[in-house]
Design an enzyme around this catalytic site. Structure first.
Site, PDB file in Angstrom:
ATOM      1  N   ASP A  46       0.815  -1.220   0.000  1.00  0.00           N
ATOM      2  CA  ASP A  46       0.000   0.000   0.000  1.00  0.00           C
ATOM      3  C   ASP A  46       0.848   1.269   0.000  1.00  0.00           C
ATOM      4  O   ASP A  46       0.413   2.321   0.433  1.00  0.00           O
ATOM      5  CB  ASP A  46      -0.974   0.001   1.194  1.00  0.00           C
ATOM      6  CG  ASP A  46      -0.239  -0.115   2.520  1.00  0.00           C
ATOM      7  OD1 ASP A  46       1.005  -0.283   2.501  1.00  0.00           O
ATOM      8  OD2 ASP A  46      -0.893  -0.039   3.575  1.00  0.00           O
ATOM      9  N   HIS A 249      24.033   1.393 -18.369  1.00  0.00           N
ATOM     10  CA  HIS A 249      22.934   1.802 -17.477  1.00  0.00           C
ATOM     11  C   HIS A 249      23.112   1.138 -16.125  1.00  0.00           C
ATOM     12  O   HIS A 249      22.191   0.525 -15.592  1.00  0.00           O
ATOM     13  CB  HIS A 249      21.572   1.462 -18.089  1.00  0.00           C
ATOM     14  CG  HIS A 249      21.193   2.361 -19.215  1.00  0.00           C
ATOM     15  ND1 HIS A 249      20.179   2.088 -20.096  1.00  0.00           N
ATOM     16  CD2 HIS A 249      21.704   3.551 -19.603  1.00  0.00           C
ATOM     17  CE1 HIS A 249      20.088   3.070 -20.994  1.00  0.00           C
ATOM     18  NE2 HIS A 249      21.004   3.966 -20.705  1.00  0.00           N
ATOM     19  N   ASP A 266      26.756   9.609 -13.984  1.00  0.00           N
ATOM     20  CA  ASP A 266      25.764  10.107 -14.947  1.00  0.00           C
ATOM     21  C   ASP A 266      24.527  10.423 -14.110  1.00  0.00           C
ATOM     22  O   ASP A 266      23.829   9.516 -13.652  1.00  0.00           O
ATOM     23  CB  ASP A 266      25.476   9.008 -15.979  1.00  0.00           C
ATOM     24  CG  ASP A 266      24.501   9.450 -17.074  1.00  0.00           C
ATOM     25  OD1 ASP A 266      23.772  10.441 -16.861  1.00  0.00           O
ATOM     26  OD2 ASP A 266      24.458   8.799 -18.132  1.00  0.00           O
ATOM     27  N   ASP A 277      20.988  16.471 -17.641  1.00  0.00           N
ATOM     28  CA  ASP A 277      21.592  15.153 -17.836  1.00  0.00           C
ATOM     29  C   ASP A 277      23.087  15.362 -18.060  1.00  0.00           C
ATOM     30  O   ASP A 277      23.497  15.833 -19.119  1.00  0.00           O
ATOM     31  CB  ASP A 277      20.924  14.493 -19.062  1.00  0.00           C
ATOM     32  CG  ASP A 277      21.354  13.051 -19.266  1.00  0.00           C
ATOM     33  OD1 ASP A 277      22.159  12.540 -18.478  1.00  0.00           O
ATOM     34  OD2 ASP A 277      20.869  12.441 -20.245  1.00  0.00           O
ATOM     35  N   HIS A 356      26.957   3.300 -28.122  1.00  0.00           N
ATOM     36  CA  HIS A 356      25.714   4.084 -28.133  1.00  0.00           C
ATOM     37  C   HIS A 356      25.805   5.290 -29.054  1.00  0.00           C
ATOM     38  O   HIS A 356      26.856   5.587 -29.608  1.00  0.00           O
ATOM     39  CB  HIS A 356      25.324   4.506 -26.704  1.00  0.00           C
ATOM     40  CG  HIS A 356      26.374   5.296 -25.973  1.00  0.00           C
ATOM     41  ND1 HIS A 356      26.560   6.649 -26.167  1.00  0.00           N
ATOM     42  CD2 HIS A 356      27.291   4.925 -25.035  1.00  0.00           C
ATOM     43  CE1 HIS A 356      27.539   7.079 -25.375  1.00  0.00           C
ATOM     44  NE2 HIS A 356      28.009   6.055 -24.692  1.00  0.00           N
ATOM     45  N   HIS A 360      20.713  12.700 -27.276  1.00  0.00           N
ATOM     46  CA  HIS A 360      19.250  12.571 -27.389  1.00  0.00           C
ATOM     47  C   HIS A 360      18.623  13.919 -27.040  1.00  0.00           C
ATOM     48  O   HIS A 360      19.236  14.746 -26.375  1.00  0.00           O
ATOM     49  CB  HIS A 360      18.731  11.477 -26.436  1.00  0.00           C
ATOM     50  CG  HIS A 360      19.209  11.624 -25.013  1.00  0.00           C
ATOM     51  ND1 HIS A 360      18.639  12.509 -24.118  1.00  0.00           N
ATOM     52  CD2 HIS A 360      20.229  11.021 -24.340  1.00  0.00           C
ATOM     53  CE1 HIS A 360      19.279  12.428 -22.948  1.00  0.00           C
ATOM     54  NE2 HIS A 360      20.246  11.541 -23.055  1.00  0.00           N
ATOM     55  N   HIS A 367      14.974  11.411 -22.021  1.00  0.00           N
ATOM     56  CA  HIS A 367      15.036  11.100 -23.448  1.00  0.00           C
ATOM     57  C   HIS A 367      13.756  11.698 -24.021  1.00  0.00           C
ATOM     58  O   HIS A 367      12.711  11.053 -24.065  1.00  0.00           O
ATOM     59  CB  HIS A 367      15.122   9.584 -23.677  1.00  0.00           C
ATOM     60  CG  HIS A 367      16.402   9.017 -23.140  1.00  0.00           C
ATOM     61  ND1 HIS A 367      16.446   7.937 -22.299  1.00  0.00           N
ATOM     62  CD2 HIS A 367      17.686   9.411 -23.289  1.00  0.00           C
ATOM     63  CE1 HIS A 367      17.713   7.679 -21.965  1.00  0.00           C
ATOM     64  NE2 HIS A 367      18.471   8.560 -22.556  1.00  0.00           N
ATOM     65  N   GLU A 390      27.175  13.262 -25.773  1.00  0.00           N
ATOM     66  CA  GLU A 390      27.736  12.367 -24.757  1.00  0.00           C
ATOM     67  C   GLU A 390      28.534  11.200 -25.335  1.00  0.00           C
ATOM     68  O   GLU A 390      28.155  10.045 -25.180  1.00  0.00           O
ATOM     69  CB  GLU A 390      26.619  11.827 -23.870  1.00  0.00           C
ATOM     70  CG  GLU A 390      25.417  11.265 -24.620  1.00  0.00           C
ATOM     71  CD  GLU A 390      24.401  10.621 -23.693  1.00  0.00           C
ATOM     72  OE1 GLU A 390      24.801   9.848 -22.807  1.00  0.00           O
ATOM     73  OE2 GLU A 390      23.198  10.891 -23.863  1.00  0.00           O
ATOM     74  N   TYR A 394      34.446   2.534 -23.716  1.00  0.00           N
ATOM     75  CA  TYR A 394      34.299   1.508 -22.680  1.00  0.00           C
ATOM     76  C   TYR A 394      35.124   0.295 -23.106  1.00  0.00           C
ATOM     77  O   TYR A 394      34.792  -0.357 -24.100  1.00  0.00           O
ATOM     78  CB  TYR A 394      32.821   1.125 -22.523  1.00  0.00           C
ATOM     79  CG  TYR A 394      31.917   2.342 -22.503  1.00  0.00           C
ATOM     80  CD1 TYR A 394      31.649   3.023 -21.316  1.00  0.00           C
ATOM     81  CD2 TYR A 394      31.374   2.844 -23.691  1.00  0.00           C
ATOM     82  CE1 TYR A 394      30.859   4.165 -21.315  1.00  0.00           C
ATOM     83  CE2 TYR A 394      30.586   3.981 -23.694  1.00  0.00           C
ATOM     84  CZ  TYR A 394      30.330   4.644 -22.507  1.00  0.00           C
ATOM     85  OH  TYR A 394      29.555   5.779 -22.506  1.00  0.00           O
ATOM     86  N   ARG A 412      32.722   8.523 -20.016  1.00  0.00           N
ATOM     87  CA  ARG A 412      31.709   9.260 -20.798  1.00  0.00           C
ATOM     88  C   ARG A 412      31.736  10.708 -20.326  1.00  0.00           C
ATOM     89  O   ARG A 412      31.907  10.971 -19.131  1.00  0.00           O
ATOM     90  CB  ARG A 412      30.319   8.649 -20.593  1.00  0.00           C
ATOM     91  CG  ARG A 412      29.237   9.286 -21.431  1.00  0.00           C
ATOM     92  CD  ARG A 412      27.962   8.426 -21.557  1.00  0.00           C
ATOM     93  NE  ARG A 412      27.269   8.169 -20.302  1.00  0.00           N
ATOM     94  CZ  ARG A 412      27.260   6.987 -19.682  1.00  0.00           C
ATOM     95  NH1 ARG A 412      27.922   5.942 -20.184  1.00  0.00           N
ATOM     96  NH2 ARG A 412      26.606   6.821 -18.549  1.00  0.00           N
ATOM     97  N   GLU A 414      29.298  14.115 -20.825  1.00  0.00           N
ATOM     98  CA  GLU A 414      27.997  14.498 -21.362  1.00  0.00           C
ATOM     99  C   GLU A 414      27.599  15.891 -20.901  1.00  0.00           C
ATOM    100  O   GLU A 414      27.684  16.205 -19.710  1.00  0.00           O
ATOM    101  CB  GLU A 414      26.936  13.497 -20.888  1.00  0.00           C
ATOM    102  CG  GLU A 414      25.516  13.851 -21.280  1.00  0.00           C
ATOM    103  CD  GLU A 414      24.517  12.798 -20.822  1.00  0.00           C
ATOM    104  OE1 GLU A 414      23.444  12.723 -21.442  1.00  0.00           O
ATOM    105  OE2 GLU A 414      24.799  12.069 -19.854  1.00  0.00           O
TER     106      GLU A 414
END
Length: 444
Positions: A46, A249, A266, A277, A356, A360, A367, A390, A394, A412, A414
């Protein structure tokens, strides 16, 4: 860390009204547009997840409550903008907090009329009747889809009595996504605020880093700064130490940073619905090793190459292509790839290290909505668009084809970029991004 930013922290009611008018103009006088609020989502038993309004409903009204439906009826004499929402209920409000109620909603949000949500079933079929086109997000909320079909069937059942049911059903996103893609002045103020808060959070996290720190400790530093400034995370913060930085991710945020590790963060704040972002990668001990710096510099060069393409009239895809070329050329020089530049790009060899795209759209969703291609071609950038740039690299920890010194490095960088009349503006520019700037920031 004062919140005195000297900006209006809300979009004025007349701006929402302007958006509704524009959308109705695009839809035409024989259309009806139906937008339900986001559902509340149960977390366990709940308890609920924190409520987040549907971005489209928010964009058109700023109305924050669940159990609501916005109906736009262009050209209707008795009012074009109708909201169905929960009634006031002092007993429930004692548990869950105040509600606007229909009367309060009309006053606060500049609507033509509002009704109790319980009356939707009685009123909506009458609004559908005589309209030829229905704009709605089909397939997003199955339960509401079925209700809408039920209302349409009620109108169809009255055809012999002269009722005229709608005969065209159109995806609302075709109109609304294009509107949302171009940010107005009010939106850009909120996006700049989200960016500024995010910059501050990243700086605090970098300064809190030290060998032995847990990823969740740095996540706590970031999100403390977000909340201190009346913002919240725009998405699940990614804090990856060492080889975790190679997981695009990464969500666990429970690892521990060892001396010599890089940390990839990130994370971005959401302020009044608008997202920032940002990604930065930094050494936990404050100093990049030579291999780390070489790859970090290469990602920086790729970002600069993509940024140089951020201006009106240039294809959106040009930034990605520039980043790919820069990264591939650098990987060949450093010996991580072998052969000719053109062949490595053409056969996608670089994808082993860069999986990638280079960015975006950004806005009410991280996104954000908006087409990237029009009639099969990459769309051209125009003033008012905001997107991320970005690039990253890797190197898998168990990639035996490369020198051991590169293995397990994930990087990365960005930033959030607005296309202006004659070029671009980096909303997140205040946060250092080169290896030298990051080391200087961490030494403070």
């Amino acid at each position: 860390m004062s919140n005195a930013s000297g900006i209006a922290s809300h979009i004025p009611a007349k701006a929402y009204a302007r958006r509704r008018k524009q959308l109705m103009r695009m839809a035409g006088d024989d259309a009806i547009l139906v937008l339900p609020a986001a559902n509340e989502v149960i977390r366990s038993r709940d308890t609920h997840y924190p409520y987040r309004q549907d971005s489209d409903l928010w964009y058109l009204t700023g109305f924050p409550e669940p159990e609501a439906v916005l109906v736009l009826v262009p050209g209707r004499k008795h009012g074009e903008t109708l909201l169905f929402c929960r009634e006031r209920d002092l007993e429930r409000e004692g548990w869950d907090g105040p509600r606007f109620g229909p009367e309060g909603a009309v006053e606060a949000f500049g609507l033509d009329d509002a009704y109790p949500i319980a009356d939707l079933d009685d009123i909506l079929p009458g609004l559908l009747e005589g309209r030829s086109r229905v704009y709605y997000h089909f397939g997003r909320d199955q339960e509401f889809d079925l209700k809408l079909i039920g209302w349409l069937n009620r109108v169809r059942a009255m055809v012999r009595q002269g009722a005229q049911p709608p005969h065209e059903f159109l995806e609302l996103g075709h109109l609304l996504d294009e509107m949302r893609l171009f940010k107005d002045r009010d939106e850009l103020k909120l996006m700049q605020r989200a960016a500024d808060i995010s910059v501050q959070a990243h700086e605090v996290a970098m300064r809190a880093a030290r060998p032995g720190v847990r990823e969740y400790e740095l996540q706590a530093e970031l999100e403390r700064v977000f909340r201190m400034h009346d913002a919240e995370p725009a998405y699940g913060s990614i804090v990856g130490a060492g080889t975790n930085g190679c997981v695009l991710h990464y969500r666990a945020n429970n690892g521990q940073a060892r001396d010599g590790d890089l940390i990839l963060i990130d994370a971005g704040a959401e302020f009044r619905g608008y997202a920032a972002d940002i990604t930065r990668t930094f050494p936990v001990n404050g100093r990049f090793s030579a291999p780390q710096r070489a790859l970090h510099d290469l990602v920086g060069a790729a970002q600069a190459a993509a940024l140089a393409q951020a201006r009106p009239g240039v294809a959106y895809e040009a930034g990605h292509n520039a980043a790919v070329e820069t990264l591939t050329e650098g990987l060949l020089k450093l010996g991580l790839l072998k052969g000719k530049l053109e062949k490595n790009i053409a056969d996608g060899s670089y994808r082993r290290f860069y999986r990638h795209k280079t960015g975006h759209w950004l806005g009410l969703d991280v996104h954000d909505v908006g087409e990237y291609r029009i009639e099969g071609e990459s769309r051209l950038l125009e003033p008012g668009m905001v997107f991320t740039i970005e690039p990253g690299l890797y190197v898998s920890p168990d990639d035996a084809t490369v020198d051991a010194k590169w293995r397990g490095i994930g990087i990365r960088t960005e930033d959030d970029v607005l296309v202006t009349k004659d070029g671009y503006q980096v909303l997140t520019d205040k946060l250092g991004r080169s290896a030298d700037e990051i080391e200087a920031l961490m030494a403070k």
